[in-house]
Design a protein around this motif. Structure first.
Motif, PDB file in Angstrom:
ATOM      1  N   GLN A 109       0.820  -1.205   0.000  1.00  0.00           N
ATOM      2  CA  GLN A 109       0.000   0.000   0.000  1.00  0.00           C
ATOM      3  C   GLN A 109       0.855   1.256   0.000  1.00  0.00           C
ATOM      4  O   GLN A 109       0.538   2.243  -0.659  1.00  0.00           O
ATOM      5  N   MET A 110       1.962   1.218   0.722  1.00  0.00           N
ATOM      6  CA  MET A 110       2.812   2.387   0.801  1.00  0.00           C
ATOM      7  C   MET A 110       3.536   2.658  -0.511  1.00  0.00           C
ATOM      8  O   MET A 110       3.918   3.796  -0.787  1.00  0.00           O
ATOM      9  N   THR A 111       3.711   1.647  -1.332  1.00  0.00           N
ATOM     10  CA  THR A 111       4.268   1.878  -2.672  1.00  0.00           C
ATOM     11  C   THR A 111       3.337   2.800  -3.453  1.00  0.00           C
ATOM     12  O   THR A 111       3.782   3.733  -4.137  1.00  0.00           O
ATOM     13  N   VAL A 112       2.044   2.545  -3.323  1.00  0.00           N
ATOM     14  CA  VAL A 112       1.038   3.407  -3.966  1.00  0.00           C
ATOM     15  C   VAL A 112       1.072   4.799  -3.346  1.00  0.00           C
ATOM     16  O   VAL A 112       1.031   5.814  -4.051  1.00  0.00           O
ATOM     17  N   ALA A 113       1.174   4.846  -2.024  1.00  0.00           N
ATOM     18  CA  ALA A 113       1.164   6.126  -1.319  1.00  0.00           C
ATOM     19  C   ALA A 113       2.342   7.005  -1.719  1.00  0.00           C
ATOM     20  O   ALA A 113       2.190   8.215  -1.919  1.00  0.00           O
ATOM     21  N   VAL A 114       3.516   6.408  -1.831  1.00  0.00           N
ATOM     22  CA  VAL A 114       4.712   7.177  -2.197  1.00  0.00           C
ATOM     23  C   VAL A 114       4.558   7.791  -3.585  1.00  0.00           C
ATOM     24  O   VAL A 114       4.915   8.956  -3.810  1.00  0.00           O
ATOM     25  N   GLN A 115       4.004   7.020  -4.513  1.00  0.00           N
ATOM     26  CA  GLN A 115       3.792   7.544  -5.864  1.00  0.00           C
ATOM     27  C   GLN A 115       2.796   8.701  -5.860  1.00  0.00           C
ATOM     28  O   GLN A 115       2.990   9.714  -6.521  1.00  0.00           O
TER      29      GLN A 115
END
Length: 257
Positions: A109-115
């Protein structure tokens, strides 16, 4: 007579109730907001109200139910092209996944958040990204990375002026420093321990002053967990006493036995 304003106000009311442990009132406000937004066919508002409903559920420990609600909110936010809502949801979902012990899913989920954070210039949410990343790094036992992320979470939150975000970042910072104190010996361990205690106490003071009973309880639990590992019996006893009082207060206002 502006139903959109009424629904938005209900969302704010729900968010005020959540940290105080007023679960039933928060649920009523969030569900009513969803109904109003659906009646007037405001999809942006539906995404916001469902986000808030998930926050209410997560606030009373119903993380799996919150994740289901947030799936619907994410679908609407994606359909209408609302990156800010999607970033908020990614952070919230990551935190609930962490609470369920699913840190690998939280990391995805944090991969999405960082983007999404790269597209949105919002210090409060950026602090949340750093805060969650620090917690995930702790789960991965990557203490150096957690150290850097937690420092950035505190710094960015202070720049934003959002007191709640500062307190939440300080709590995670305390956990990171506590982990370092447990791994170190001698003066370095003592220094990290003192810094950890300072961060925990600053966070707890802020939660208390803001009336955030829910996070004060979780913060005291994290603090007590650290002290039990550190072996500081006198401080642990004092924190456990404070925790017991806060838990009793939360049970009283939430109606949970």
């Amino acid at each position: 007579e502006d139903r959109r304003v009424v629904a938005r106000s209900l969302c704010h009311i729900a968010r005020v109730h959540v940290p105080r442990g007023h679960t039933d009132d928060a649920l009523d406000a969030a569900n009513e907001a969803i109904q109003v937004y659906e009646q007037i066919q405001d999809r942006w508002g539906v995404a916001m109200a469902r986000t808030v409903l998930g926050e209410v559920l997560a606030g009373c420990g119903k993380h799996e139910a919150a994740l289901k609600v947030w799936e619907g909110a994410e679908a609407v936010a994606s359909a209408i092209g609302d990156p800010a809502r999607r970033l908020e949801l990614a952070i919230l979902r990551s935190e609930s996944l962490l609470a369920l012990g699913q840190w690998r899913d939280a990391a995805e989920q944090m991969t999405v958040a960082v983007q999404l954070a790269k597209e949105i210039n919002d210090p409060e949410m950026l602090s949340g990204v750093y805060r969650v990343q620090a917690t995930i790094s702790l789960e991965r036992q990557s203490v150096d990375t957690a150290d850097l992320d937690s420092m950035q979470a505190v710094e960015v939150a202070r720049q934003s002026g959002a007191r709640s975000q500062v307190a939440r970042a300080l709590l995670v910072r305390g956990c990171v420093l506590g982990t370092q104190a447990l791994a170190e010996s001698g003066e370095r361990g003592v220094e990290a321990d003192q810094q950890a205690n300072d961060c925990f106490e600053q966070a707890l003071d802020a939660f208390s002053e803001m009336g955030d009973l829910v996070r004060r309880v979780s913060g005291l639990q994290a603090y007590a967990n650290y002290l039990s590992q550190r072996g500081n019996d006198s401080r642990l006893a004092a924190v456990e006493a404070r925790l017991s009082v806060a838990q009793q207060e939360l049970r009283q206002v939430s109606g949970v036995n």
